[in-house]
Design a protein around this motif. Structure first.
Motif, PDB file in Angstrom:
ATOM      1  N   ILE A 172       0.843  -1.191   0.000  1.00 49.65           N
ATOM      2  CA  ILE A 172       0.000   0.000   0.000  1.00 49.65           C
ATOM      3  C   ILE A 172       0.883   1.248   0.000  1.00 49.65           C
ATOM      4  O   ILE A 172       2.063   1.190   0.360  1.00 49.65           O
ATOM      5  N   GLU A 173       0.305   2.364  -0.423  1.00 49.98           N
ATOM      6  CA  GLU A 173       0.985   3.648  -0.315  1.00 49.98           C
ATOM      7  C   GLU A 173       0.295   4.452   0.779  1.00 49.98           C
ATOM      8  O   GLU A 173      -0.929   4.588   0.777  1.00 49.98           O
ATOM      9  N   ALA A 174       1.071   4.972   1.730  1.00 46.11           N
ATOM     10  CA  ALA A 174       0.454   5.668   2.855  1.00 46.11           C
ATOM     11  C   ALA A 174       1.425   6.671   3.455  1.00 46.11           C
ATOM     12  O   ALA A 174       2.637   6.622   3.238  1.00 46.11           O
ATOM     13  N   SER A 175       0.842   7.590   4.232  1.00 46.99           N
ATOM     14  CA  SER A 175       1.591   8.593   4.980  1.00 46.99           C
ATOM     15  C   SER A 175       1.019   8.634   6.390  1.00 46.99           C
ATOM     16  O   SER A 175      -0.189   8.522   6.579  1.00 46.99           O
ATOM     17  N   ALA A 176       1.879   8.800   7.380  1.00 48.04           N
ATOM     18  CA  ALA A 176       1.403   9.000   8.750  1.00 48.04           C
ATOM     19  C   ALA A 176       0.924  10.442   8.895  1.00 48.04           C
ATOM     20  O   ALA A 176       1.604  11.386   8.482  1.00 48.04           O
ATOM     21  N   TRP A 177      -0.241  10.610   9.506  1.00 50.32           N
ATOM     22  CA  TRP A 177      -0.907  11.919   9.606  1.00 50.32           C
ATOM     23  C   TRP A 177      -1.147  12.189  11.085  1.00 50.32           C
ATOM     24  O   TRP A 177      -1.987  11.561  11.712  1.00 50.32           O
ATOM     25  N   ALA A 178      -0.373  13.109  11.643  1.00 48.41           N
ATOM     26  CA  ALA A 178      -0.388  13.344  13.089  1.00 48.41           C
ATOM     27  C   ALA A 178      -1.069  14.671  13.387  1.00 48.41           C
ATOM     28  O   ALA A 178      -0.588  15.732  12.982  1.00 48.41           O
ATOM     29  N   MET A 179      -2.190  14.615  14.118  1.00 49.22           N
ATOM     30  CA  MET A 179      -2.971  15.815  14.399  1.00 49.22           C
ATOM     31  C   MET A 179      -2.920  16.156  15.884  1.00 49.22           C
ATOM     32  O   MET A 179      -3.132  15.289  16.725  1.00 49.22           O
ATOM     33  N   SER A 180      -2.628  17.413  16.192  1.00 53.14           N
ATOM     34  CA  SER A 180      -2.765  17.936  17.548  1.00 53.14           C
ATOM     35  C   SER A 180      -3.941  18.901  17.551  1.00 53.14           C
ATOM     36  O   SER A 180      -3.944  19.892  16.816  1.00 53.14           O
ATOM     37  N   VAL A 181      -4.955  18.604  18.370  1.00 53.86           N
ATOM     38  CA  VAL A 181      -6.174  19.407  18.429  1.00 53.86           C
ATOM     39  C   VAL A 181      -6.063  20.357  19.612  1.00 53.86           C
ATOM     40  O   VAL A 181      -5.865  19.922  20.751  1.00 53.86           O
ATOM     41  N   LEU A 182      -6.178  21.665  19.350  1.00 54.21           N
ATOM     42  CA  LEU A 182      -5.872  22.694  20.337  1.00 54.21           C
ATOM     43  C   LEU A 182      -7.105  23.517  20.682  1.00 54.21           C
ATOM     44  O   LEU A 182      -8.028  23.667  19.888  1.00 54.21           O
ATOM     45  N   SER A 183      -7.084  24.084  21.875  1.00 46.43           N
ATOM     46  CA  SER A 183      -8.262  24.764  22.410  1.00 46.43           C
ATOM     47  C   SER A 183      -8.459  26.135  21.771  1.00 46.43           C
ATOM     48  O   SER A 183      -7.604  26.655  21.053  1.00 46.43           O
ATOM     49  N   THR A 184      -9.583  26.738  22.080  1.00 46.56           N
ATOM     50  CA  THR A 184     -10.024  27.974  21.435  1.00 46.56           C
ATOM     51  C   THR A 184      -9.232  29.189  21.915  1.00 46.56           C
ATOM     52  O   THR A 184      -8.664  29.203  23.002  1.00 46.56           O
ATOM     53  N   GLY A 185      -9.222  30.219  21.050  1.00 47.28           N
ATOM     54  CA  GLY A 185      -8.698  31.524  21.433  1.00 47.28           C
ATOM     55  C   GLY A 185      -7.231  31.758  21.201  1.00 47.28           C
ATOM     56  O   GLY A 185      -6.705  32.817  21.567  1.00 47.28           O
ATOM     57  N   GLY A 186      -6.524  30.812  20.598  1.00 47.36           N
ATOM     58  CA  GLY A 186      -5.083  30.946  20.421  1.00 47.36           C
ATOM     59  C   GLY A 186      -4.681  31.438  19.051  1.00 47.36           C
ATOM     60  O   GLY A 186      -5.514  31.743  18.192  1.00 47.36           O
ATOM     61  N   LYS A 187      -3.367  31.494  18.846  1.00 43.01           N
ATOM     62  CA  LYS A 187      -2.808  31.913  17.552  1.00 43.01           C
ATOM     63  C   LYS A 187      -1.675  30.963  17.168  1.00 43.01           C
ATOM     64  O   LYS A 187      -0.792  30.664  17.971  1.00 43.01           O
ATOM     65  N   GLU A 188      -1.714  30.531  15.903  1.00 43.33           N
ATOM     66  CA  GLU A 188      -0.712  29.618  15.372  1.00 43.33           C
ATOM     67  C   GLU A 188       0.293  30.386  14.513  1.00 43.33           C
ATOM     68  O   GLU A 188      -0.070  31.307  13.783  1.00 43.33           O
TER      69      GLU A 188
END
Length: 220
Positions: free
Chosen positions: A51-67
């Motif tokens: 198979i062809e695949a990529s690892a997808w890592a998500m960090s879910v962050l709380s409201t009101g911030g800035k990235e």
């Protein structure tokens, strides 16, 4: 998920997915003396064919911030030096985003439900989120020689009215039966850090200080 405690962390194991025949694992290790956390994401192909695949890592962050997302500033002359993927529901004039020369900033606004998502070729391999006088710096391995999903973007971000996601990706790999790929992230949390404005000199001053603590040079 199944889990086992280790000396300084935990390993987690998801059951093999019925239809995809993929097993996912995570190794989470905390540093003994600092706030640093290392997360290794692993995908194992338990199917009968490659198979062809990529690892997808998500960090879910709380409201009101800035990235803060850095932009590649490599001088490539007349050739392009970065790419951006744009999802159908994304408005580029969204008031939460600011496209600067050195950085892209994205605010999480609980009053705006319209989703926003972009992907970037974040070759510098870090991103940061400011909130509640704290700053989470997440950096990750990037291989410039290998292809990535979604028009070759190794970093993606998404926001709506109730959260913001910082998403890192591994390269796309061909994975044989019982073979595995890994994707490494390192997280650091700093306190007593005021959220910067969209002024890029101010952002550079704050991030240079934080990244130097992590032994990463801002302008590499």
């Amino acid at each position: 998920v199944r889990y086992e405690l280790t000396e300084n962390g935990v390993n987690t194991y998801q059951d093999v997915e019925k239809w995809a025949q993929i097993e996912k694992q995570m190794e989470i290790t905390m540093d003994e003396e600092t706030s640093e956390v290392t997360v290794v994401h692993r995908i194992i192909n338990r199917g009968a064919w490659e198979i062809e695949a990529s690892a997808w890592a998500m960090s879910v962050l709380s409201t009101g911030g800035k990235e803060i997302i850095p932009q590649d500033r490599t001088d490539t002359g007349l050739l392009s030096n970065r790419v951006m993927a744009i999802w159908p529901y994304t408005h580029l004039n969204d008031p939460r985003v600011c496209f600067g020369h050195k950085y892209i900033t994205l605010r999480q606004d609980p009053s705006i439900a319209q989703p926003f998502k972009i992907g970037t070729s974040n070759t510098l391999g870090w991103t940061a989120y400011f909130n509640h006088n704290n700053c989470l710096v997440k950096y990750f391995d990037v291989d410039k020689e290998l292809p990535y999903p979604d028009h070759n973007t190794c970093f993606q971000t998404y926001t709506c009215d109730f959260m913001l996601e910082m998403e890192t990706l591994s390269p796309l790999y061909l994975i044989g039966t019982d073979e595995a790929i890994e994707h490494r992230e390192v997280w650091n949390l700093f306190d007593n850090i005021q959220m910067p404005s969209d002024d890029e000199d101010e952002i550079s001053e704050v991030m240079s200080r934080l990244l130097n603590l992590l032994y990463i040079r801002l302008n590499q």
